[in-house]
Write an enzyme that holds these catalytic residues in place. Structure first.
Site, short mmCIF file in Angstrom:
data_model
loop_
_atom_site.label_atom_id
_atom_site.label_comp_id
_atom_site.label_asym_id
_atom_site.label_seq_id
_atom_site.Cartn_x
_atom_site.Cartn_y
_atom_site.Cartn_z
CG ASP A 151 0.39 -4.05 2.08
OD1 ASP A 151 0.39 -4.86 3.02
OD2 ASP A 151 1.30 -3.21 1.90
CE LYS B 70 3.04 -6.04 3.83
NZ LYS B 70 2.59 -4.88 4.62
CD GLU C 202 0.08 -1.60 8.11
OE1 GLU C 202 -0.36 -0.85 9.01
OE2 GLU C 202 0.65 -1.18 7.09
CG ASP D 162 -0.38 -0.11 2.51
OD1 ASP D 162 0.87 -0.21 2.59
OD2 ASP D 162 -1.12 -0.08 3.52
CB SER D 163 4.59 1.71 -0.09
OG SER D 163 4.83 0.52 -0.81
CD GLU E 62 7.51 -0.39 7.80
OE1 GLU E 62 6.58 -1.10 7.40
OE2 GLU E 62 7.72 0.76 7.37
O1 KIV Z 1 3.55 -1.13 1.69
C1 KIV Z 1 4.74 -1.51 1.74
O2 KIV Z 1 5.56 -1.20 0.89
C2 KIV Z 1 5.12 -2.33 2.87
C3 KIV Z 1 6.59 -2.64 3.03
C4 KIV Z 1 7.31 -1.45 3.52
C5 KIV Z 1 6.81 -3.82 3.88
O3 KIV Z 1 4.31 -2.72 3.65
#
Ligand code: KIV
Length: 272
Positions: free
Chosen positions: A91, A121, A123, A52-53, A190
């Site tokens: 994510d 994934k 959190e 989600d980055s 992280e």
């Molecule tokens: O969204 C992302 O890029 C991440 C990584 C930093 C692990 O969750």
């Protein structure tokens, strides 16, 4: 690539877990689009994370919070189309799993059905236990994410290192053990102290994948745009830049502009 597509062995959750058992480090990078995913896959990356980055590096938002489920699925579809070998993990974006486990399951199923990715994934630890259980019961592999969890940035108030104090480190270790026992196949750690990441990695069966978590995690992940130097001003201590693409692309663009304005491009070989 010498091997044909049909000869390439896909990286699965079992492959990832076997890597930890034999002490082979796992290499993960983010990807959000077809062209980059094709390069990273052909280079031999083990896992591509449609992170989600994307909210930051693709859309220019300050945080990961604004990106939507449909936007994540769009990025994931593009990555899945490019990849022959790597495992693709997506994510679950903010708001797609926090409210209750039914919504979480629906979101995970939508991601898997519409993108063709291999895992999701999310959190958090004990707070999202029920959601993780329901997603796993539906047969969807789950990667956990503890430590600095960017979707909670407004709760933390800062992007500094997490779990430096004993109480938070104890909760993180307990959450890691919980995610392991629930059946997650891997866990991102992280921005936590290297010592804690080492302890967690030794205490659980599933592989840990660190970002700013030192050398003893079972694997490493970086945001591709940071690793390649496309993002110019983001320079945390944990980041190693393998290229300076912001400058390289800028210079190439300036040469192109000069060639166009100077009537050098296109020349007689570059026309029909
Ligand atoms: O969204 C992302 O890029 C991440 C990584 C930093 C692990 O969750």
């Amino acid at each position: 690539m010498s091997a044909s597509t049909s000869e390439i062995k896909r990286v699965t959750t079992h492959v990832i877990q076997a890597m930890k058992k034999r002490g082979e480090k796992i290499a993960m990078l983010t990807a959000y689009d077809f062209s980059m995913a094709r390069i990273l896959d052909e280079a031999g990356i083990d896992i591509l994370l449609v992170g989600d980055s994307a909210s930051n590096v693709m859309a220019g938002h300050e945080t990961t919070l604004p990106i939507t489920l449909d936007q994540m699925i769009y990025h994931a579809q593009s990555v899945v189309r490019a990849v022959h070998r790597a495992m693709v993990v997506v994510d679950m974006p903010f708001g797609s799993y926090q409210s209750n486990s039914e919504i979480a399951l629906k979101s995970a199923i939508k991601i898997m059905k519409e993108s063709g990715a291999h895992a999701v994934k999310l959190e958090g630890g004990a707070e999202v236990e029920e959601s993780i259980q329901r997603i796993l019961m539906a047969g969807i592999p789950v990667m956990g994410h503890l430590g600095l969890t960017p979707q909670s940035i407004y709760k933390f108030g800062t992007y500094t290192v997490r779990a430096k104090q004993e109480a938070e480190a104890g909760k993180l270790l307990a959450d890691a053990k919980l995610l392991d026992s629930l059946g997650c196949f891997a866990l991102v750690l992280e921005k936590i102290p290297a010592r804690l990441a080492k302890d967690v990695s030794k205490s659980i069966e599933i592989p840990t994948i660190g970002i700013g978590a030192g050398p003893d995690a079972d694997g490493q992940v970086l945001v591709t745009h940071d690793m390649l130097g496309i993002t110019k001003d983001f320079k945390p201590r944990f980041l190693r830049r393998y290229l300076e693409l912001f400058d390289a692309i800028g210079e190439a663009t300036q040469r192109y502009i000069t060639d166009v304005k100077g009537r050098d491009f296109p020349n007689e070989h570059e026309q029909y």
